[in-house]
Scaffold this active site. Structure first.
Site, PDB file in Angstrom:
ATOM      1  N   ASP A  65      20.449   8.205  -3.702  1.00  0.00           N
ATOM      2  CA  ASP A  65      20.393   9.670  -3.695  1.00  0.00           C
ATOM      3  C   ASP A  65      20.038  10.088  -5.123  1.00  0.00           C
ATOM      4  OD1 ASP A  65      20.927  12.357  -3.898  1.00  0.00           O
ATOM      5  OD2 ASP A  65      22.853  12.255  -2.851  1.00  0.00           O
ATOM      6  N   VAL A  66      18.811  10.535  -5.330  1.00  0.00           N
ATOM      7  CA  VAL A  66      18.349  10.770  -6.708  1.00  0.00           C
ATOM      8  C   VAL A  66      19.134  11.874  -7.419  1.00  0.00           C
ATOM      9  CG1 VAL A  66      16.012   9.902  -6.321  1.00  0.00           C
ATOM     10  CG2 VAL A  66      16.470  12.357  -6.037  1.00  0.00           C
ATOM     11  N   ASN A  92       9.042  11.971  -5.670  1.00  0.00           N
ATOM     12  CA  ASN A  92       8.599  12.721  -4.498  1.00  0.00           C
ATOM     13  C   ASN A  92       9.753  13.393  -3.742  1.00  0.00           C
ATOM     14  OD1 ASN A  92       6.867  13.239  -1.948  1.00  0.00           O
ATOM     15  ND2 ASN A  92       8.519  11.927  -1.227  1.00  0.00           N
ATOM     16  N   TYR A 158      14.039  26.754  -4.819  1.00  0.00           N
ATOM     17  CA  TYR A 158      12.899  25.817  -4.771  1.00  0.00           C
ATOM     18  C   TYR A 158      11.913  26.135  -5.898  1.00  0.00           C
ATOM     19  CZ  TYR A 158       9.149  23.109  -2.410  1.00  0.00           C
ATOM     20  OH  TYR A 158       8.164  22.216  -2.087  1.00  0.00           O
ATOM     21  N   LYS A 162      10.779  23.715  -9.021  1.00  0.00           N
ATOM     22  CA  LYS A 162       9.394  23.264  -9.215  1.00  0.00           C
ATOM     23  C   LYS A 162       8.802  23.841 -10.503  1.00  0.00           C
ATOM     24  CE  LYS A 162       9.238  20.856  -5.375  1.00  0.00           C
ATOM     25  NZ  LYS A 162       9.157  19.393  -5.363  1.00  0.00           N
TER      26      LYS A 162
END
Ligand code: BGC
Length: 257
Positions: A65-66, A92, A158, A162
């Protein structure tokens, strides 16, 4: 094995489905061995592994789990232990949660920022430390989004993640260039993947979105992985610190009617 990535090893996070799976398979077709990372869908990771192997490459499946710092180190350690090196990192793994800004919970904020930004940050750090110590070059490719630059109302977490990724890439290009590591973002637009399942199932929303895409269709995972293969290859040796958009023209689209 022949191919642009022959002899290389790549970690691809979130490669049990969608864009990550497509990149893992594409890299294998280009000759790379791959660490297939998944968080909760082992069956998807096994499917990726099978497809990597049928392309003639090795695949190592790692559950990580990054968003957890220790798991980012585990991914890099597993690549070196099981595949002997690690030349390419593809950040990703990503999540998105829709909500009006005033309804966003702390938990959703943490989930989105921790997977999309903190995960990419510390995985890149673990990846770079190993290469720096071994005095080896490397490639980092972040799967960002058109929303690193373009507003996405009701997806503020989000967009924040990003947007952070956009600036992280620009900053790290400067820090990592001198030690031979390049870093670039790919900014996909609307690609048919599990992340936008609810959109794909809503005909009205989907048609409204398609009107904004000059090429008139959603993107495919292969549209993205073709660029990811190029950016990981020697042909992209002089490219760093940039975002490369794959969106059918969505970002530049404007029309009155
Ligand atoms: C998001 C999708 C969205 C697309 C285009 C992507 O980054 O994950 O949900 O449809 O951008 O807006």
């Amino acid at each position: 094995m022949a191919g642009r990535l022959a002899g290389k090893v790549a970690i691809v996070t979130g490669s049990s489905s969608g864009i990550g799976q497509s990149i893992a398979i594409r890299y294998a077709q280009e000759g790379a061995n791959v660490v297939v990372d998944y968080r909760k869908r082992p069956e998807g990771a096994d499917d990726t592994k099978k497809q990597v192997e049928s392309a003639g490459a090795k695949a190592v499946v790692v559950q990580a789990d990054v968003s957890k710092h220790a798991d980012t180190q585990k991914l890099v350690d597993q690549a070196w232990q099981q595949l002997g090196r690690c030349d390419i990192l593809v950040n990703n793994a990503g999540v998105e949660k829709g909500a009006d800004f005033w309804d966003v919970t702390e938990q959703d904020y943490d989930t989105v920022l921790n997977v999309n930004l903190k995960g990419a940050f510390f995985l890149a750090q673990a990846f770079v430390r190993r290469l720096r110590d071994a005095k080896l070059p490397g490639r980092i490719i972040n799967i960002s989004s058109v929303h690193e630059d373009m507003a996405f109302p009701h997806f503020s977490t989000y967009c924040a993640s990003k947007g952070g990724m956009r600036m992280l890439t620009r900053d790290l290009a400067v820090e990592l260039g001198p030690i031979g590591i390049t870093i670039n973002n790919i900014a996909p637009g609307a690609i048919a993947t599990p992340i936008n399942k609810s959109l794909l199932e809503d005909k009205e929303k989907l048609n409204a979105l398609l009107k904004n895409i000059p090429l008139g269709r959603l993107g495919t995972c292969d549209d993205v992985s073709a660029l990811a293969a190029f950016l990981a290859s020697d042909e992209a040796a002089y490219i760093t610190g940039s975002t490369h958009v794959v969106d059918g023209g969505l970002m530049v689209s404007y029309h009155e009617q």
